[in-house]
Design a protein around this motif. Structure first.
Motif, short mmCIF file in Angstrom:
data_model
loop_
_atom_site.label_atom_id
_atom_site.label_comp_id
_atom_site.label_asym_id
_atom_site.label_seq_id
_atom_site.Cartn_x
_atom_site.Cartn_y
_atom_site.Cartn_z
N GLN A 23 -1.75 1.85 0.14
CA GLN A 23 -1.11 3.07 -0.32
C GLN A 23 -0.97 3.07 -1.83
OE1 GLN A 23 2.54 3.81 1.73
NE2 GLN A 23 1.60 3.53 3.75
N LYS A 24 -1.00 4.26 -2.39
CA LYS A 24 -0.81 4.40 -3.83
C LYS A 24 0.63 4.13 -4.18
CE LYS A 24 -2.23 8.04 -5.99
NZ LYS A 24 -2.68 9.41 -6.32
N SER A 25 0.83 3.54 -5.32
CA SER A 25 2.19 3.37 -5.80
C SER A 25 2.66 4.68 -6.42
CB SER A 25 2.25 2.23 -6.81
OG SER A 25 1.42 2.52 -7.90
N GLY A 28 2.77 8.00 -4.20
CA GLY A 28 1.56 8.62 -3.70
C GLY A 28 1.36 8.41 -2.21
N ALA A 42 -6.80 12.98 -1.08
CA ALA A 42 -5.70 12.11 -1.44
C ALA A 42 -4.51 12.34 -0.52
CB ALA A 42 -5.32 12.31 -2.90
#
Length: 135
Positions: A23-25, A28, A42
């Protein structure tokens, strides 16, 4: 059965760590940012990873509870009694040296523990069972 569930629990834990690290930090992974169109955009990937994280987290916690119940209800068949004392036997007395210790062999003798003229220092057991290095 227990070993199988334990291996399955380890696989779930590895998958959970992998999904969390993908997962995006900066929020996100919670669905913030990105275009809302398509599954592999996204936002679509963030929604999928968020759902996968939720499912794996529930599976991990429930598997931990199941393993705890199995571990608590397992009966052990044997107990190792090889180190147990037999009734009526006493412990062995401590071994005390009767030979004199050479002054050169005493690493902590120092100047205060000067040896006799022949180079030996008599050894006598102390009251608490400790043996002094030199006098």
């Amino acid at each position: 059965m227990f070993a199988f569930l334990l291996v399955l629990h380890a696989i779930i834990a590895a998958a959970l760590v992998t999904v969390i690290l993908m997962q995006k930090s900066e929020g996100g992974g919670l669905g913030m940012g990105g275009s809302p169109s398509g599954l592999m955009s996204a936002r679509g990937a963030a929604d999928f990873l968020t759902r996968a994280t939720s499912v794996l987290a529930v599976a991990f916690v429930s598997m931990a509870v199941i393993l705890a119940v199995f571990a608590a209800t397992r009966q052990t068949a044997t107990v190792d009694t090889s180190l147990a004392r037999r009734p009526g036997t006493a412990a062995a007395p401590p071994i005390r040296p009767t030979q004199p210790v050479q002054a050169d062999d005493a690493p902590f003798a120092g100047a205060a523990g000067a040896a006799a003229a022949d180079g030996t220092a008599p050894v006598a057991p102390a009251d608490n069972g400790a043996v002094p290095l030199a006098r």
